[in-house]
Structures are given as C-alpha cells and as structure tokens.
Design a protein around this motif. Sequence first.
Motif, PDB file in Angstrom:
ATOM      1  N   GLU A   1       0.805  -1.215   0.000  1.00  0.00           N
ATOM      2  CA  GLU A   1       0.000   0.000   0.000  1.00  0.00           C
ATOM      3  C   GLU A   1       0.842   1.271   0.000  1.00  0.00           C
ATOM      4  OE1 GLU A   1      -2.531  -0.649   3.360  1.00  0.00           O
ATOM      5  OE2 GLU A   1      -3.653  -2.225   2.321  1.00  0.00           O
ATOM      6  N   SER A   2       2.111   1.172   0.400  1.00  0.00           N
ATOM      7  CA  SER A   2       2.991   2.350   0.408  1.00  0.00           C
ATOM      8  C   SER A   2       3.392   2.767  -1.005  1.00  0.00           C
ATOM      9  CB  SER A   2       4.254   2.069   1.226  1.00  0.00           C
ATOM     10  OG  SER A   2       5.144   1.234   0.494  1.00  0.00           O
ATOM     11  N   LYS A   3       3.217   1.854  -1.976  1.00  0.00           N
ATOM     12  CA  LYS A   3       3.562   2.100  -3.385  1.00  0.00           C
ATOM     13  C   LYS A   3       5.064   2.334  -3.594  1.00  0.00           C
ATOM     14  CE  LYS A   3      -1.014   3.887  -4.452  1.00  0.00           C
ATOM     15  NZ  LYS A   3      -1.713   2.720  -4.623  1.00  0.00           N
ATOM     16  N   LYS A   4       5.876   1.773  -2.714  1.00  0.00           N
ATOM     17  CA  LYS A   4       7.336   1.894  -2.854  1.00  0.00           C
ATOM     18  C   LYS A   4       7.934   0.805  -3.735  1.00  0.00           C
ATOM     19  CE  LYS A   4       7.891   5.397  -0.070  1.00  0.00           C
ATOM     20  NZ  LYS A   4       8.285   6.685  -0.591  1.00  0.00           N
ATOM     21  N   LEU A   5       7.288  -0.356  -3.816  1.00  0.00           N
ATOM     22  CA  LEU A   5       7.846  -1.469  -4.585  1.00  0.00           C
ATOM     23  C   LEU A   5       8.032  -1.151  -6.073  1.00  0.00           C
ATOM     24  CD1 LEU A   5       6.129  -4.580  -2.987  1.00  0.00           C
ATOM     25  CD2 LEU A   5       8.453  -3.752  -2.667  1.00  0.00           C
ATOM     26  N   PRO A   6       7.066  -0.489  -6.738  1.00  0.00           N
ATOM     27  CA  PRO A   6       7.283  -0.169  -8.160  1.00  0.00           C
ATOM     28  C   PRO A   6       8.506   0.714  -8.402  1.00  0.00           C
ATOM     29  CG  PRO A   6       4.963   0.036  -7.628  1.00  0.00           C
ATOM     30  CD  PRO A   6       5.695  -0.178  -6.328  1.00  0.00           C
ATOM     31  N   LEU A   7       8.920   1.458  -7.378  1.00  0.00           N
ATOM     32  CA  LEU A   7      10.100   2.306  -7.534  1.00  0.00           C
ATOM     33  C   LEU A   7      11.370   1.484  -7.735  1.00  0.00           C
ATOM     34  CD1 LEU A   7       9.378   4.940  -4.727  1.00  0.00           C
ATOM     35  CD2 LEU A   7       8.952   5.162  -7.186  1.00  0.00           C
TER      36      LEU A   7
ATOM     37  N   ILE B   1      18.537   2.424  -4.981  1.00  0.00           N
ATOM     38  CA  ILE B   1      17.940   1.208  -4.421  1.00  0.00           C
ATOM     39  C   ILE B   1      18.013   1.249  -2.896  1.00  0.00           C
ATOM     40  CG2 ILE B   1      18.221  -1.299  -4.197  1.00  0.00           C
ATOM     41  CD1 ILE B   1      19.194  -1.256  -7.155  1.00  0.00           C
ATOM     42  N   ALA B   2      19.159   1.617  -2.362  1.00  0.00           N
ATOM     43  CA  ALA B   2      19.333   1.697  -0.905  1.00  0.00           C
ATOM     44  C   ALA B   2      18.377   2.715  -0.297  1.00  0.00           C
ATOM     45  CB  ALA B   2      20.778   2.053  -0.572  1.00  0.00           C
ATOM     46  N   LYS B   3      18.151   3.819  -0.991  1.00  0.00           N
ATOM     47  CA  LYS B   3      17.233   4.858  -0.492  1.00  0.00           C
ATOM     48  C   LYS B   3      15.809   4.317  -0.406  1.00  0.00           C
ATOM     49  CE  LYS B   3      15.549   9.504  -1.515  1.00  0.00           C
ATOM     50  NZ  LYS B   3      14.240   9.452  -2.133  1.00  0.00           N
ATOM     51  N   VAL B   4      15.350   3.612  -1.436  1.00  0.00           N
ATOM     52  CA  VAL B   4      13.999   3.052  -1.429  1.00  0.00           C
ATOM     53  C   VAL B   4      13.876   1.977  -0.355  1.00  0.00           C
ATOM     54  CG1 VAL B   4      12.286   1.778  -2.782  1.00  0.00           C
ATOM     55  CG2 VAL B   4      13.588   3.616  -3.861  1.00  0.00           C
ATOM     56  N   LEU B   5      14.891   1.130  -0.220  1.00  0.00           N
ATOM     57  CA  LEU B   5      14.861   0.092   0.814  1.00  0.00           C
ATOM     58  C   LEU B   5      14.826   0.692   2.216  1.00  0.00           C
ATOM     59  CD1 LEU B   5      17.301  -2.594  -0.658  1.00  0.00           C
ATOM     60  CD2 LEU B   5      14.797  -2.584  -0.699  1.00  0.00           C
TER      61      LEU B   5
ATOM     62  N   GLU C   1      13.456   3.617   2.920  1.00  0.00           N
ATOM     63  CA  GLU C   1      12.094   4.133   3.071  1.00  0.00           C
ATOM     64  C   GLU C   1      11.129   3.008   3.448  1.00  0.00           C
ATOM     65  OE1 GLU C   1      11.221   6.097  -0.620  1.00  0.00           O
ATOM     66  OE2 GLU C   1      12.657   7.711  -0.243  1.00  0.00           O
ATOM     67  N   ILE C   2      11.299   1.847   2.826  1.00  0.00           N
ATOM     68  CA  ILE C   2      10.463   0.688   3.155  1.00  0.00           C
ATOM     69  C   ILE C   2      10.727   0.247   4.591  1.00  0.00           C
ATOM     70  CG2 ILE C   2      10.034  -1.745   2.643  1.00  0.00           C
ATOM     71  CD1 ILE C   2      10.541  -1.028  -0.334  1.00  0.00           C
ATOM     72  N   GLU C   3      11.981   0.236   4.990  1.00  0.00           N
ATOM     73  CA  GLU C   3      12.328  -0.139   6.367  1.00  0.00           C
ATOM     74  C   GLU C   3      11.668   0.793   7.376  1.00  0.00           C
ATOM     75  OE1 GLU C   3      16.297  -0.365   9.120  1.00  0.00           O
ATOM     76  OE2 GLU C   3      16.493  -0.937   7.024  1.00  0.00           O
ATOM     77  N   LEU C   4      11.638   2.084   7.089  1.00  0.00           N
ATOM     78  CA  LEU C   4      10.999   3.049   7.991  1.00  0.00           C
ATOM     79  C   LEU C   4       9.494   2.810   8.082  1.00  0.00           C
ATOM     80  CD1 LEU C   4      12.970   6.273   7.022  1.00  0.00           C
ATOM     81  CD2 LEU C   4      13.169   4.939   9.140  1.00  0.00           C
ATOM     82  N   ILE C   5       8.896   2.395   6.977  1.00  0.00           N
ATOM     83  CA  ILE C   5       7.463   2.077   6.981  1.00  0.00           C
ATOM     84  C   ILE C   5       7.213   0.850   7.856  1.00  0.00           C
ATOM     85  CG2 ILE C   5       5.586   1.198   5.523  1.00  0.00           C
ATOM     86  CD1 ILE C   5       6.805   3.044   3.289  1.00  0.00           C
ATOM     87  N   VAL C   6       8.032  -0.174   7.699  1.00  0.00           N
ATOM     88  CA  VAL C   6       7.887  -1.399   8.486  1.00  0.00           C
ATOM     89  C   VAL C   6       8.153  -1.110   9.968  1.00  0.00           C
ATOM     90  CG1 VAL C   6       8.832  -3.718   8.870  1.00  0.00           C
ATOM     91  CG2 VAL C   6       8.449  -2.888   6.541  1.00  0.00           C
TER      92      VAL C   6
ATOM     93  N   ARG D   1       4.309  -4.020  16.794  1.00  0.00           N
ATOM     94  CA  ARG D   1       4.408  -5.436  17.148  1.00  0.00           C
ATOM     95  C   ARG D   1       5.817  -5.975  16.895  1.00  0.00           C
ATOM     96  NH1 ARG D   1      -0.547  -7.211  13.498  1.00  0.00           N
ATOM     97  NH2 ARG D   1       0.629  -5.779  12.186  1.00  0.00           N
ATOM     98  N   LEU D   2       6.659  -5.150  16.254  1.00  0.00           N
ATOM     99  CA  LEU D   2       8.033  -5.547  15.940  1.00  0.00           C
ATOM    100  C   LEU D   2       9.009  -4.940  16.929  1.00  0.00           C
ATOM    101  CD1 LEU D   2       7.962  -5.071  12.066  1.00  0.00           C
ATOM    102  CD2 LEU D   2       7.562  -7.156  13.371  1.00  0.00           C
ATOM    103  N   VAL D   3      10.121  -5.612  17.123  1.00  0.00           N
ATOM    104  CA  VAL D   3      11.180  -5.095  17.991  1.00  0.00           C
ATOM    105  C   VAL D   3      11.982  -4.083  17.174  1.00  0.00           C
ATOM    106  CG1 VAL D   3      13.237  -5.688  19.312  1.00  0.00           C
ATOM    107  CG2 VAL D   3      11.305  -7.277  19.233  1.00  0.00           C
ATOM    108  N   PRO D   4      12.040  -2.826  17.629  1.00  0.00           N
ATOM    109  CA  PRO D   4      12.785  -1.809  16.879  1.00  0.00           C
ATOM    110  C   PRO D   4      14.250  -2.208  16.712  1.00  0.00           C
ATOM    111  CG  PRO D   4      11.455  -0.794  18.594  1.00  0.00           C
ATOM    112  CD  PRO D   4      11.393  -2.285  18.811  1.00  0.00           C
ATOM    113  N   GLY D   5      14.793  -1.908  15.544  1.00  0.00           N
ATOM    114  CA  GLY D   5      16.193  -2.186  15.270  1.00  0.00           C
ATOM    115  C   GLY D   5      16.469  -3.583  14.747  1.00  0.00           C
ATOM    116  N   THR D   6      15.444  -4.439  14.666  1.00  0.00           N
ATOM    117  CA  THR D   6      15.665  -5.806  14.181  1.00  0.00           C
ATOM    118  C   THR D   6      15.229  -5.985  12.730  1.00  0.00           C
ATOM    119  OG1 THR D   6      13.491  -6.611  14.906  1.00  0.00           O
ATOM    120  CG2 THR D   6      15.321  -6.738  16.495  1.00  0.00           C
ATOM    121  N   ILE D   7      14.723  -4.936  12.122  1.00  0.00           N
ATOM    122  CA  ILE D   7      14.185  -5.039  10.765  1.00  0.00           C
ATOM    123  C   ILE D   7      15.321  -4.966   9.748  1.00  0.00           C
ATOM    124  CG2 ILE D   7      12.706  -3.898   9.076  1.00  0.00           C
ATOM    125  CD1 ILE D   7      11.426  -2.956  12.056  1.00  0.00           C
TER     126      ILE D   7
END
Length: 104
Positions: free
Chosen positions: A40-46, A56-60, A62-67, A72-78
């Motif tokens: 839903e973030s529409k980052k994958l097509p980028l 590529i690193a910049k988009v990844l 951005e995705i990491e920040l969304i996740v 429910r996730l432990v911060p810093g483990t993504i």
Amino acid sequence: MIRIDLNIVDGDIQLNSLFNPSQINDRDVVAQDIKHRIIESKKLPLLIGLRNKDHIAKVLTEIELIVEQDDRLVPGTIKITQLTAGLINVEADTRDYGRIDNGL
C-alpha cells in the motif's frame, strides 16, 4: 494476545478444502500486515528497473521506515534486502512470536 486474520493470497481470500475462508494466526498475521503495508505504500514499483545502488538503498530504507512503524516488531531488528529486481525480503523480530522472514 492471539491474533487471527483471513489468509489473503494474491489479493484474494484463500479458501480451505471446504471452500471456507482459511485463517492465519500470530506471526503470520503480523507478516501479512507488513506485506500489505509495504504494498500500500507504493514503494515497490520504484525498485523496478533501478540499477543505481544508491537509489535502491534509499527506497529500501524508506520501506524499512514504513515497516518500523509497526509496534508489534522489535525496533532495530528489521532488515530489508533486495533478492532480485522487484523482489525484496523482510526480516524482523516480533515482540511475541519470534522472527519473521517474509519475501515480497
């Protein structure tokens, strides 16, 4: 807390052998929610067609920040890695259910 949700596969509800909606629980619910949040973030097509490693690193990132917003996730483990063009893998530790390793 027990988490239960409908199993969504390729944008459609997965049915069991009796043609009833199948359910998922706990870690699979969290993984599915993360997958849908990324879609839903529409980052994958980028990522499609990108060859510049910095872009590529910049988009990844951005995705990491969304996740990372999922409490429910432990911060810093993504950890988000690109497996192939247009395919990424998400790894993270949940607070209650252990490690998620989910390809998108």
